[in-house]
Enzyme design. Structure first.
Site, PDB file in Angstrom:
ATOM      1  CG  ASP A 115      -1.702  -1.156   1.471  1.00 35.94           C
ATOM      2  OD1 ASP A 115      -2.221  -1.670   0.004  1.00 35.94           O
ATOM      3  OD2 ASP A 115      -2.084  -1.621   2.401  1.00 35.94           O
TER       4      ASP A 115
HETATM    5  N1  URA Z   1      -1.040  -6.244   3.604  1.00 28.40           N
HETATM    6  C1  URA Z   1      -1.452  -4.719   3.752  1.00 28.40           C
HETATM    7  O1  URA Z   1      -2.533  -4.678   4.403  1.00 28.40           O
HETATM    8  N2  URA Z   1      -1.067  -3.793   3.125  1.00 28.40           N
HETATM    9  C2  URA Z   1       0.199  -3.968   2.604  1.00 28.40           C
HETATM   10  O2  URA Z   1       0.748  -3.005   2.088  1.00 28.40           O
HETATM   11  C3  URA Z   1       0.577  -5.405   2.356  1.00 28.40           C
HETATM   12  C4  URA Z   1       0.121  -6.470   3.151  1.00 28.40           C
END
Ligand code: URA
Length: 239
Positions: free
Chosen positions: A108
């Site tokens: 993310d």
């Molecule tokens: N899980 C998440 O919620 N976000 C990420 O960036 C990676 C794994």
């Protein structure tokens, strides 16, 4: 610039371990998107360097140059091919032909940590496929403190697998270790959409900081935030 185009079913079979026939099946099942649109017609031609082809949310690409890169992703960068709201992670990498690079297991915008990037589609698929069971270690900070009883319950449930909202299957057994009441380490062998945040949401909590410390045997030792390096041939082969 020369645009290289290829039939979609051929593109899928070149970038995965699927035959042309199996590629057509996943197309007909609506599992493939091209530039965010579901495409079912195997005869559609894609631009192999610029179109964003995804199979159940994972990027596919045809090997053209076999570059294997580890990036220490900072916060504020998107793991996409075209910038929408934020700059994209490949802007941090100083190599030519960025357009042919794809990401294994996106993070993310607000997540930091280890990101593997390559133009070898089969290798990317091996890195992300749950079948190959490469552990990813996430370090997380929670908004709300969890007491020892809540921690023990979460550790047990995560080890058994939990059913996340909107999913049909439980998560694969995973390892959750608490460092203190708001900090934990989660080891996953799969990569569902927003998996870590959704898993902590299942326990009524919120992840406020998330960092991927390692993928398989690759960690970020010696790599500052925003820096990248090529993997060694031995590191590439271990996936
Ligand atoms: N899980 C998440 O919620 N976000 C990420 O960036 C990676 C794994």
């Amino acid at each position: 610039m020369v645009v290289k185009r290829m039939r979609l079913d051929k593109f899928i079979s070149k970038s995965t371990e699927l035959s042309r026939k199996e590629s057509k099946k996943i197309l007909h099942a609506g599992e493939v998107t091209v530039n965010d649109q579901v495409i079912k017609d195997p005869g559609v031609h894609v631009d192999i360097a610029n179109d964003d082809v995804m199979w159940v949310g994972e990027p596919l690409s045809v090997a053209t140059g076999n570059r294997y890169i580890l990036l220490h992703k900072p916060e504020g960068f998107e793991c996409t091919l075209k910038a929408k709201e934020y700059p994209i992670v490949t802007e941090l990498i100083a190599v030519p032909e960025l357009g042919s690079l794809r990401i294994a297991g996106r993070l993310d915008v607000d997540t930091t940590g280890a990101l593997l990037i390559s133009d070898d589609g089969k290798w990317l698929h091996r890195v992300t496929s749950p079948k190959h069971e490469h552990a990813k270690i996430y370090e997380l900070t929670l908004a709300d403190a969890m007491d020892s009883e809540a921690q023990a319950n979460a550790v047990k449930e995560v080890a058994e697998g939990i059913l996340l909202e909107g999913d049909h299957e439980e998560t694969k057994p995973a390892t959750l270790e608490f460092i203190d009441e708001t900090h934990a380490r989660l080891t996953l062998e799969q990569g569902k959409y927003h998996q870590v945040k959704r898993m902590m949401g299942y326990f009524g909590n919120k992840v406020i900081e998330l960092h991927r410390a390692s993928i398989g045997h690759i960690d970020l030792e010696g790599l500052e935030k925003g820096d990248s390096r090529f993997l060694t041939p031995q590191e590439v082969e271990q996936f």
